[in-house]
Design an enzyme around this catalytic site. Structure first.
Site, PDB file in Angstrom:
ATOM      1  N   HIS A 270      71.915  16.860  25.516  1.00 22.79           N
ATOM      2  CA  HIS A 270      70.715  17.058  26.320  1.00 22.79           C
ATOM      3  C   HIS A 270      70.447  15.806  27.135  1.00 22.79           C
ATOM      4  O   HIS A 270      70.661  14.700  26.649  1.00 22.79           O
ATOM      5  CB  HIS A 270      69.497  17.368  25.440  1.00 22.79           C
ATOM      6  N   ASP A 327      69.711  25.919  22.576  1.00 21.90           N
ATOM      7  CA  ASP A 327      70.582  27.074  22.799  1.00 21.90           C
ATOM      8  C   ASP A 327      71.625  27.283  21.706  1.00 21.90           C
ATOM      9  O   ASP A 327      72.308  28.303  21.694  1.00 21.90           O
ATOM     10  CB  ASP A 327      71.307  26.928  24.145  1.00 21.90           C
TER      11      ASP A 327
HETATM   12  N1  CMC Z   1      80.427  18.726  24.698  1.00 25.04           N
HETATM   13  C1  CMC Z   1      81.265  17.693  24.857  1.00 25.04           C
HETATM   14  N2  CMC Z   1      80.973  16.553  25.476  1.00 25.04           N
HETATM   15  C2  CMC Z   1      79.738  16.442  25.987  1.00 25.04           C
HETATM   16  C3  CMC Z   1      78.791  17.475  25.889  1.00 25.04           C
HETATM   17  C4  CMC Z   1      79.173  18.648  25.213  1.00 25.04           C
HETATM   18  N3  CMC Z   1      78.307  19.657  25.086  1.00 25.04           N
HETATM   19  N4  CMC Z   1      77.650  17.094  26.500  1.00 25.04           N
HETATM   20  C5  CMC Z   1      77.867  15.862  26.966  1.00 25.04           C
HETATM   21  N5  CMC Z   1      79.131  15.466  26.658  1.00 25.04           N
HETATM   22  C6  CMC Z   1      79.735  14.151  26.962  1.00 25.04           C
HETATM   23  C7  CMC Z   1      80.103  14.040  28.416  1.00 25.04           C
HETATM   24  O1  CMC Z   1      81.413  14.476  28.633  1.00 25.04           O
HETATM   25  C8  CMC Z   1      79.924  12.562  28.651  1.00 25.04           C
HETATM   26  O2  CMC Z   1      81.050  11.909  28.079  1.00 25.04           O
HETATM   27  P1  CMC Z   1      81.704  10.611  28.798  1.00 25.04           P
HETATM   28  O3  CMC Z   1      80.667   9.548  28.737  1.00 25.04           O
HETATM   29  O4  CMC Z   1      82.932  10.325  28.015  1.00 25.04           O
HETATM   30  O5  CMC Z   1      82.007  11.049  30.203  1.00 25.04           O
HETATM   31  C9  CMC Z   1      78.714  12.192  27.777  1.00 25.04           C
HETATM   32  O6  CMC Z   1      78.726  13.168  26.724  1.00 25.04           O
HETATM   33  C10 CMC Z   1      77.393  12.233  28.506  1.00 25.04           C
HETATM   34  O7  CMC Z   1      77.226  13.542  29.052  1.00 25.04           O
HETATM   35  P2  CMC Z   1      76.638  13.867  30.457  1.00 25.04           P
HETATM   36  O8  CMC Z   1      77.308  15.111  30.950  1.00 25.04           O
HETATM   37  O9  CMC Z   1      76.664  12.661  31.336  1.00 25.04           O
HETATM   38  O10 CMC Z   1      75.119  14.182  30.071  1.00 25.04           O
HETATM   39  P3  CMC Z   1      74.049  14.899  30.982  1.00 25.04           P
HETATM   40  O11 CMC Z   1      72.742  14.404  30.572  1.00 25.04           O
HETATM   41  O12 CMC Z   1      74.415  14.792  32.411  1.00 25.04           O
HETATM   42  O13 CMC Z   1      74.236  16.462  30.583  1.00 25.04           O
HETATM   43  C11 CMC Z   1      74.031  18.514  29.463  1.00 25.04           C
HETATM   44  C12 CMC Z   1      73.420  17.139  29.703  1.00 25.04           C
HETATM   45  C13 CMC Z   1      73.041  19.346  28.646  1.00 25.04           C
HETATM   46  C14 CMC Z   1      74.271  19.209  30.797  1.00 25.04           C
HETATM   47  C15 CMC Z   1      75.359  18.349  28.695  1.00 25.04           C
HETATM   48  O14 CMC Z   1      75.133  17.747  27.441  1.00 25.04           O
HETATM   49  C16 CMC Z   1      76.108  19.673  28.513  1.00 25.04           C
HETATM   50  O15 CMC Z   1      76.855  20.087  29.397  1.00 25.04           O
HETATM   51  N6  CMC Z   1      75.922  20.381  27.333  1.00 25.04           N
HETATM   52  C17 CMC Z   1      76.508  21.676  27.134  1.00 25.04           C
HETATM   53  C18 CMC Z   1      75.689  22.764  27.836  1.00 25.04           C
HETATM   54  C19 CMC Z   1      74.369  23.042  27.147  1.00 25.04           C
HETATM   55  O16 CMC Z   1      74.323  23.237  25.935  1.00 25.04           O
HETATM   56  N7  CMC Z   1      73.292  23.108  27.926  1.00 25.04           N
HETATM   57  C20 CMC Z   1      71.959  23.436  27.433  1.00 25.04           C
HETATM   58  C21 CMC Z   1      71.029  22.270  27.542  1.00 25.04           C
HETATM   59  S1  CMC Z   1      69.487  22.505  26.621  1.00 25.04           S
HETATM   60  C22 CMC Z   1      68.659  23.880  27.289  1.00 25.04           C
HETATM   61  C23 CMC Z   1      68.584  23.937  28.775  1.00 25.04           C
HETATM   62  O17 CMC Z   1      68.360  22.937  29.462  1.00 25.04           O
HETATM   63  O18 CMC Z   1      68.717  25.018  29.310  1.00 25.04           O
END
Ligand code: CMC
Length: 388
Positions: A270, A327
């Protein structure tokens, strides 16, 4: 553009001030208008919480009755609009149907489009809240070839939606109280989450003075993506995929850590919560309880729990502060309730609606609001000339 700050994803940029929702991502705190999410989930109802978000205070019993009565006056869709659903292909995903339906409200209800007329804003608020469950159920009914039901205004908000979705005109529909209460609680958990992707979309569209229906329709599209609300569908698809390929959870986690293209642990991570998501704690408690009470054991729940346990002990996830989000377990509850996977994000939209409305109304009435217009840092060619 020297004075412009580059902030992809708006990680550090606040776009507004807001009195609605407070999140402390490090402490795992979420409050609507000051009330902790756990208290609202346990004690409130979705309509009461909606009122709180939209109008700022919990309603008195009389105010709640008035709000509920007003909503039940507006659950019908214009009869011509019922025909609108026939235009979509049978296998359409219900999210674009939902968003189109909300967009279409602005064509049938043209007397409530003026963002600066408080009476019209109020009427569009009531219409949206009342009609979204009807539109959502019609999107589903269309996909399974069943007749569209008329709302039953003697039922509660969630009960009416369940009947519209699962009932048929030929047979009385008995609402399961466990299902109704659990769905109501899940809608509360989704009701607002400050400036997330879809809410920011609603505000941005509205900041150009587009009407509430147009703004919320855009928010529904924003919600549909798998990184946002679409994650609840994506989690179930991920779990089903792991099960189909033999149930090897460790191998799946390895693929996530190897960053295989397109392989993420859906339902984890998140932008704001870095220790835990307080909503996921409540959902996790509910999932076992509900599946047990409904006598619907699901092998995918065991897979999900294994995944969570392995991930939470793994340095990849620990070092990146990745925890289950709201989720991760919701889809398993929706599945036990009988919703097809494609409807999960629609349920999220039903829950988020009062938050979108509250945020749009706050935006429209805030004198500090300006049209949303981010800047950029240009990195293309310098001036060059068209070949002679
Ligand atoms: N699985 C694997 N790696 C992950 C995940 C994941 N679910 N989420 C983040 N990472 C890694 C990402 O690859 C990055 O690694 P590195 O530093 O090596 O490049 C690091 O963690 C930081 O992630 P980020 O993508 O920069 O984080 P963000 O704040 O931009 O993204 C997020 C947040 C929710 C989009 C992301 O965690 C994600 O894609 N999660 C899976 C989808 C999900 O469950 N979304 C629902 C969010 S909660 C309800 C809602 O908002 O609707």
């Amino acid at each position: 553009t020297d004075h412009v700050t580059l902030d992809p994803g708006f990680v550090n940029t606040a776009s507004c001030t807001s009195d609605i929702t407070f999140i402390d991502g490090d402490a795992g705190i979420l409050r609507y208008r000051g009330y902790p999410i756990a208290e609202l989930a346990e004690k409130s109802s979705f309509l009461e919480t909606s009122y709180l978000l939209i109008y700022g205070e919990l309603p008195t019993p009389a105010q709640l009755t008035e709000f509920t009565d007003k909503l039940s006056m507006h659950t019908l869709l214009h009869e011509e609009m019922r025909g609108f659903f026939n235009g979509f292909p049978r296998d359409a995903h219900p999210m674009p149907v939902l968003s189109s339906g909300v967009s279409a409200l602005s064509t049938w209800y043209q007397d409530s489009l003026d963002p600066f007329d408080p009476a019209q804003v109020e009427l569009s608020t009531i219409r949206l809240m009342a009609k979204l469950p009807t539109i959502a159920s019609y999107a589903y009914k269309k996909s399974i070839g069943q007749p569209l039901m008329y709302p039953d205004n003697s039922l509660g908000y969630v009960e009416n939606f369940l009947r519209l979705t699962f009932g048929v005109p030929t047979t009385p529909y008995e609402v399961d109280p466990v299902v109704a209460r659990t769905l109501d609680m899940l809608l509360i958990l989704h009701a607002d989450h400050e400036q997330n992707c879809s809410t920011s979309t609603v505000r941005l569209v509205g900041s150009g003075h587009a009407n509430l229906f147009a703004s919320v329709s855009s928010g529904i599209h924003a919600l549909s993506g798998p990184l946002h609300g679409g994650a609840n569908q994506a989690v179930l698809e991920m779990l089903a995929g792991i099960q189909e390929s033999g149930g090897d959870v460790r191998d799946f986690v390895r693929r996530v850590k190897d960053k295989e293209p397109g392989v993420k642990l859906m339902g984890f991570g998140h932008r704001v919560y870095k220790n835990f998501d307080p909503r996921s704690v409540i959902v996790k408690k509910a999932v076992r309880d509900v599946l047990d009470r409904m006598a619907k054991p699901d092998p995918l729940l065991d897979l999900a729990m294994q995944l969570e346990e392995i991930a939470l002990a793994d340095d990849y996830f620990v070092s990146r502060k990745l925890y289950p989000n709201v989720d991760f377990y919701t889809g398993l509850i929706y599945k036990a309730m009988g919703f097809p996977t494609k409807m999960y994000t629609v349920l999220f939209a039903l829950g988020r609606l009062p938050g979108w409305i509250a945020q749009w109304r706050e935006m429209i009435s805030d004198p500090a609001t300006k049209i949303g217009r981010p800047r950029q840092v240009y990195t293309g060619p310098t001036e060059r000339h068209y070949p002679a």
